[in-house]
Design a protein around this motif. Structure first.
Motif, PDB file in Angstrom:
ATOM      1  N   PHE A  46       0.836  -1.196   0.000  1.00 34.08           N
ATOM      2  CA  PHE A  46       0.000   0.000   0.000  1.00 34.08           C
ATOM      3  C   PHE A  46       0.874   1.250   0.000  1.00 34.08           C
ATOM      4  CE2 PHE A  46      -2.074  -3.421   2.297  1.00 34.08           C
ATOM      5  CZ  PHE A  46      -3.289  -3.514   1.646  1.00 34.08           C
ATOM      6  N   LYS A  47       0.616   2.112  -0.957  1.00 26.47           N
ATOM      7  CA  LYS A  47       1.314   3.384  -0.992  1.00 26.47           C
ATOM      8  C   LYS A  47       0.970   4.226   0.234  1.00 26.47           C
ATOM      9  CE  LYS A  47       3.326   3.302  -5.155  1.00 26.47           C
ATOM     10  NZ  LYS A  47       4.759   3.537  -5.399  1.00 26.47           N
ATOM     11  N   ASN A  48      -0.317   4.197   0.610  1.00 27.00           N
ATOM     12  CA  ASN A  48      -0.783   5.056   1.693  1.00 27.00           C
ATOM     13  C   ASN A  48      -1.947   4.368   2.393  1.00 27.00           C
ATOM     14  OD1 ASN A  48      -0.295   7.567   3.000  1.00 27.00           O
ATOM     15  ND2 ASN A  48      -2.235   8.319   2.193  1.00 27.00           N
ATOM     16  N   ALA A  49      -1.692   3.771   3.553  1.00 26.42           N
ATOM     17  CA  ALA A  49      -2.717   3.004   4.266  1.00 26.42           C
ATOM     18  C   ALA A  49      -2.929   3.571   5.661  1.00 26.42           C
ATOM     19  CB  ALA A  49      -2.320   1.536   4.352  1.00 26.42           C
ATOM     20  N   PHE A  50      -4.155   3.408   6.164  1.00 21.19           N
ATOM     21  CA  PHE A  50      -4.511   3.865   7.502  1.00 21.19           C
ATOM     22  C   PHE A  50      -5.076   2.690   8.296  1.00 21.19           C
ATOM     23  CE2 PHE A  50      -4.661   7.508   4.759  1.00 21.19           C
ATOM     24  CZ  PHE A  50      -4.177   8.563   5.521  1.00 21.19           C
ATOM     25  N   ILE A  51      -4.656   2.566   9.537  1.00 23.02           N
ATOM     26  CA  ILE A  51      -5.190   1.564  10.456  1.00 23.02           C
ATOM     27  C   ILE A  51      -5.575   2.274  11.744  1.00 23.02           C
ATOM     28  CG2 ILE A  51      -4.729  -0.552  11.766  1.00 23.02           C
ATOM     29  CD1 ILE A  51      -2.693  -1.335   9.654  1.00 23.02           C
ATOM     30  N   GLY A  52      -6.738   1.888  12.297  1.00 23.12           N
ATOM     31  CA  GLY A  52      -7.248   2.517  13.514  1.00 23.12           C
ATOM     32  C   GLY A  52      -8.426   3.416  13.204  1.00 23.12           C
ATOM     33  N   VAL A  53      -9.398   3.446  14.103  1.00 20.22           N
ATOM     34  CA  VAL A  53     -10.598   4.266  13.890  1.00 20.22           C
ATOM     35  C   VAL A  53     -10.868   5.119  15.117  1.00 20.22           C
ATOM     36  CG1 VAL A  53     -11.689   2.729  12.212  1.00 20.22           C
ATOM     37  CG2 VAL A  53     -12.080   2.363  14.659  1.00 20.22           C
ATOM     38  N   SER A  54     -11.645   6.161  14.913  1.00 18.19           N
ATOM     39  CA  SER A  54     -12.012   7.074  15.985  1.00 18.19           C
ATOM     40  C   SER A  54     -12.937   6.382  16.983  1.00 18.19           C
ATOM     41  CB  SER A  54     -12.716   8.307  15.398  1.00 18.19           C
ATOM     42  OG  SER A  54     -13.281   9.095  16.425  1.00 18.19           O
ATOM     43  N   SER A  55     -12.755   6.701  18.261  1.00 15.35           N
ATOM     44  CA  SER A  55     -13.639   6.171  19.301  1.00 15.35           C
ATOM     45  C   SER A  55     -14.525   7.262  19.895  1.00 15.35           C
ATOM     46  CB  SER A  55     -12.810   5.534  20.423  1.00 15.35           C
ATOM     47  OG  SER A  55     -12.010   6.516  21.071  1.00 15.35           O
ATOM     48  N   VAL A  56     -14.584   8.414  19.241  1.00 13.73           N
ATOM     49  CA  VAL A  56     -15.315   9.540  19.803  1.00 13.73           C
ATOM     50  C   VAL A  56     -16.801   9.246  19.943  1.00 13.73           C
ATOM     51  CG1 VAL A  56     -15.770  10.663  17.572  1.00 13.73           C
ATOM     52  CG2 VAL A  56     -15.607  12.051  19.658  1.00 13.73           C
ATOM     53  N   SER A  57     -17.339   8.335  19.114  1.00  9.48           N
ATOM     54  CA  SER A  57     -18.770   8.058  19.128  1.00  9.48           C
ATOM     55  C   SER A  57     -19.136   6.810  19.920  1.00  9.48           C
ATOM     56  CB  SER A  57     -19.270   7.886  17.688  1.00  9.48           C
ATOM     57  OG  SER A  57     -18.614   6.777  17.067  1.00  9.48           O
ATOM     58  N   LYS A  58     -18.185   6.151  20.540  1.00 10.12           N
ATOM     59  CA  LYS A  58     -18.446   4.873  21.208  1.00 10.12           C
ATOM     60  C   LYS A  58     -19.144   5.113  22.543  1.00 10.12           C
ATOM     61  CE  LYS A  58     -16.091   0.520  22.355  1.00 10.12           C
ATOM     62  NZ  LYS A  58     -14.793  -0.198  22.302  1.00 10.12           N
ATOM     63  N   TRP A  59     -20.288   4.449  22.741  1.00 14.31           N
ATOM     64  CA  TRP A  59     -21.010   4.637  23.990  1.00 14.31           C
ATOM     65  C   TRP A  59     -21.240   3.338  24.765  1.00 14.31           C
ATOM     66  CZ3 TRP A  59     -23.949   4.848  19.367  1.00 14.31           C
ATOM     67  CH2 TRP A  59     -24.991   3.933  19.258  1.00 14.31           C
ATOM     68  N   TYR A  60     -20.812   2.190  24.228  1.00 18.74           N
ATOM     69  CA  TYR A  60     -21.108   0.935  24.916  1.00 18.74           C
ATOM     70  C   TYR A  60     -19.990  -0.074  24.690  1.00 18.74           C
ATOM     71  CZ  TYR A  60     -24.415  -2.119  27.326  1.00 18.74           C
ATOM     72  OH  TYR A  60     -25.035  -2.906  28.267  1.00 18.74           O
ATOM     73  N   GLN A  61     -19.732  -0.887  25.718  1.00 17.62           N
ATOM     74  CA  GLN A  61     -18.783  -1.993  25.611  1.00 17.62           C
ATOM     75  C   GLN A  61     -19.476  -3.266  26.097  1.00 17.62           C
ATOM     76  OE1 GLN A  61     -17.411  -3.699  28.398  1.00 17.62           O
ATOM     77  NE2 GLN A  61     -18.490  -2.443  29.916  1.00 17.62           N
ATOM     78  N   TYR A  62     -19.006  -4.412  25.600  1.00 15.43           N
ATOM     79  CA  TYR A  62     -19.781  -5.654  25.694  1.00 15.43           C
ATOM     80  C   TYR A  62     -19.323  -6.618  26.777  1.00 15.43           C
ATOM     81  CZ  TYR A  62     -20.945  -3.619  21.243  1.00 15.43           C
ATOM     82  OH  TYR A  62     -21.319  -2.728  20.274  1.00 15.43           O
ATOM     83  N   GLY A  63     -18.371  -6.218  27.594  1.00 17.58           N
ATOM     84  CA  GLY A  63     -18.008  -7.046  28.729  1.00 17.58           C
ATOM     85  C   GLY A  63     -17.020  -8.148  28.427  1.00 17.58           C
ATOM     86  N   TYR A  64     -15.918  -7.808  27.766  1.00 13.93           N
ATOM     87  CA  TYR A  64     -14.879  -8.796  27.494  1.00 13.93           C
ATOM     88  C   TYR A  64     -13.865  -8.849  28.634  1.00 13.93           C
ATOM     89  CZ  TYR A  64     -16.697  -9.085  22.757  1.00 13.93           C
ATOM     90  OH  TYR A  64     -17.504  -9.281  21.675  1.00 13.93           O
ATOM     91  N   HIS A  65     -13.078  -9.913  28.640  1.00 16.35           N
ATOM     92  CA  HIS A  65     -11.985 -10.093  29.602  1.00 16.35           C
ATOM     93  C   HIS A  65     -12.480 -10.039  31.051  1.00 16.35           C
ATOM     94  CE1 HIS A  65      -9.460  -9.836  26.145  1.00 16.35           C
ATOM     95  NE2 HIS A  65      -9.680  -8.547  25.948  1.00 16.35           N
ATOM     96  N   GLY A  66     -13.632 -10.658  31.299  1.00 12.18           N
ATOM     97  CA  GLY A  66     -14.149 -10.737  32.654  1.00 12.18           C
ATOM     98  C   GLY A  66     -14.890  -9.512  33.136  1.00 12.18           C
ATOM     99  N   ASN A  67     -15.009  -8.502  32.325  1.00 12.74           N
ATOM    100  CA  ASN A  67     -15.742  -7.299  32.706  1.00 12.74           C
ATOM    101  C   ASN A  67     -17.232  -7.461  32.445  1.00 12.74           C
ATOM    102  OD1 ASN A  67     -13.371  -5.779  33.380  1.00 12.74           O
ATOM    103  ND2 ASN A  67     -12.969  -5.598  31.181  1.00 12.74           N
ATOM    104  N   LEU A  68     -18.027  -6.613  33.083  1.00 12.12           N
ATOM    105  CA  LEU A  68     -19.453  -6.570  32.814  1.00 12.12           C
ATOM    106  C   LEU A  68     -19.720  -5.587  31.686  1.00 12.12           C
ATOM    107  CD1 LEU A  68     -20.831  -6.432  36.474  1.00 12.12           C
ATOM    108  CD2 LEU A  68     -20.527  -8.459  35.021  1.00 12.12           C
ATOM    109  N   GLN A  69     -20.702  -5.896  30.845  1.00 14.91           N
ATOM    110  CA  GLN A  69     -21.040  -4.950  29.788  1.00 14.91           C
ATOM    111  C   GLN A  69     -21.676  -3.715  30.390  1.00 14.91           C
ATOM    112  OE1 GLN A  69     -24.918  -5.425  27.532  1.00 14.91           O
ATOM    113  NE2 GLN A  69     -24.442  -7.593  27.933  1.00 14.91           N
ATOM    114  N   GLY A  70     -21.589  -2.608  29.663  1.00 15.08           N
ATOM    115  CA  GLY A  70     -22.183  -1.375  30.159  1.00 15.08           C
ATOM    116  C   GLY A  70     -21.723  -0.167  29.373  1.00 15.08           C
TER     117      GLY A  70
END
Length: 512
Positions: free
Chosen positions: A197-221
């Motif tokens: 790739f001449k010009n590639a981007f990896i990673g996305v903005s998290s500014v709009s994220k409002w919820y997580q699903y409870g991975y790695h032993g955590n509770l969702q919320g």
């Protein structure tokens, strides 16, 4: 309109703050694929990258390569800088669900002097991305499309290619990605070709994220996100609505207010759906439109024109994103499922500025529930478990707290069918509509444009007389206003006494 001034004796300090926004830009190149003229022609080059952010990292790469047979990225570098290069990729993810290691960017490092055979170059700006769950509209919007939208807004509205690097084929909602991108799918290969790739981007903005699903032993919320407001969601919703084809005939054939009921036909069914519909129509005096499935464009516009949506807990309720402010969202839960433990749509409705009236109903009567222990395990079946564990799950009055994603108690109870208490749901709906009507009657808070600072402010103190005069802010000439008031804060240097005055003229005098 009030404008604040501060005078401290005869000394005035003015501070001009200039905010500079720098876009992470690159040269705009033509989107073409170029293959070496000769397959025998090997290439040597150096990969370069620039990263920014920590919890939500984005990186731009030049000359990053991908080996399709091995499904691995290749970073060409000097061995002396290998340690430093590796450290910059910590937390870099192909997805907004960055807590999952499967989405981490983990390249293979090769010395820049090694010649790569059969290199095929992809020009232009390419975002490399992995979809989370492309068959689920909630995850498509929350985890993919909305973060990608804000990513390209930050990077600049160029003609990005979006290259899916996951192993999914085309999904049912890929149309939503195509609204903003030229979508491509992960290349396949049967020989040792390299895609670079001449010009590639990896990673996305998290500014709009409002919820997580409870991975790695955590509770969702909910996600603690101080940056998030309705702007981040309503802006992308407006853009999607603008780009989607409007099914005006479908939306406007009803000249009265209506509510949308999302109907489920496989799991988590409402067993007395017809009774619920007739009770709601009689109680609310509104038409109830039932949506099973269909074209996403038609569904989105139908939701947009409605007074609100009703449905069992499930992915379709994410379409509350497209509701107008003042609409209602009624979420129904099966027996033993506590609404306060599963709140993606309650959280959505409560984001500042969304102005969605959210209510929930929970079945508390086990007799009104039909369970399915015979289902496959992924759909809530428990026949594969020991008999004592089956009995324990079936006797539960509430699903115990759990992490994601295959808890048998959760899957068993959430996939129950329910005989809904239609009178109770109708009462909840009418109460929400009453609040909605009040909110619409009061009207949404309006915000006027703010004036700039005053100009040519002069402050003098002669013979114990303090004189102030100034010119009005320059942008008042471009604003509608019915008069301007200035708020003056004046502090005595010796006594520290502080007084506030409100004036409607461009000068003020005080005598001791």
């Amino acid at each position: 309109m009030h404008i604040g001034l501060l005078a401290v004796s005869s000394i005035l300090v003015c501070v001009l703050s200039i905010y500079i926004f720098t876009k992470f830009t690159s040269e705009n190149t033509e989107h073409t694929e170029k293959r070496n003229k000769s397959h025998d022609n090997n290439e040597t080059f150096n990969t370069m990258h620039w990263c920014f952010g920590q919890q939500s990292k984005m990186c731009r790469f030049q000359s990053l390569c991908y080996q399709p047979v091995e499904d691995q990225f290749v970073y060409m570098t000097e061995l002396a800088s290998l340690k430093e290069v590796k450290s910059t990729f910590h937390s870099l993810s192909f997805s907004s669900v960055s807590e999952l290691d499967v989405f981490s960017f983990v390249p293979v490092f090769m010395h820049r002097n090694i010649s790569l055979p059969n290199v095929r170059w992809l020009d232009g700006d390419v975002i490399l991305f992995k979809r989370f769950k492309p068959d689920n509209i909630m995850h498509v919007l929350h985890d993919d499309v909305i973060p990608l939208y804000h990513t390209i807004k930050f990077l600049g509205n160029r003609n990005f290619k979006l290259l899916f690097m996951d192993n999914y084929s085309q999904g049912p909602y890929d149309q939503l990605y195509r609204l903003f991108f030229d979508v491509k799918y992960k290349p396949t290969a049967t020989k040792q070709d390299f895609l670079c790739f001449k010009n590639a981007f990896i990673g996305v903005s998290s500014v709009s994220k409002w919820y997580q699903y409870g991975y790695h032993g955590n509770l969702q919320g909910p996600v603690f996100n101080e940056e998030l407001s309705s702007f981040h969601l309503q802006s992308v919703a407006a853009s999607i609505l603008k780009k989607l084809k409007s099914f005006t005939d479908t939306v406007h054939q009803y000249n009265q207010d209506y509510l949308v009921l999302f109907s489920r036909t496989e799991t988590r069914k409402i067993l007395n759906e017809e009774e619920l519909i007739s009770t709601l129509e009689l109680s609310t005096k509104m038409k109830i439109l039932v949506i099973h499935d269909g074209d996403i464009s038609e569904i989105v516009y139908t939701v947009r024109a409605s007074r609100g949506i009703i449905g069992m807990h499930g992915a379709s309720l994410i379409l509350g994103l497209f509701l107008k402010p003042g609409s209602i969202l009624i979420e129904l839960f099966p027996y033993a499922v506590n609404p306060e433990n599963y709140t993606p749509y309650q959280t959505l409705a409560g984001i500042p500025g969304m102005s969605i009236i959210y209510r929930s109903w929970r079945n508390t009567d086990k007799a009104r529930s039909v369970s399915h222990p015979e289902y496959p395990p992924e759909e809530g079946g428990i026949r594969h478990l020991a008999e004592e564990i089956q009995a324990e799950i079936m006797d539960q009055e509430e699903v115990p707290l759990h992490s994601c994603c295959n808890d048998p108690s959760w899957l068993f109870h959430i996939n129950q069918d329910t005989i809904v208490d239609v009178e109770r749901v109708a009462n909840i709906t009418n109460e929400a509509l009453f609040v909605s009507q009040q909110q619409m009657h009061v009207g949404h808070q309006t915000f006027s444009m703010e004036p700039s600072v005053v100009r040519d402010l002069h402050c003098s103190c002669v013979d114990d007389k303090l004189s102030l005069n100034w010119e009005h802010p320059w942008n008042l000439d471009y604003m509608e206003n019915d008069g301007v008031q200035y708020r003056l804060g004046i502090q005595n240097r010796k006594t520290k006494e502080y007084n506030v005055f409100i004036v409607s003229v461009n000068s003020y005098k005080i005598e001791k």
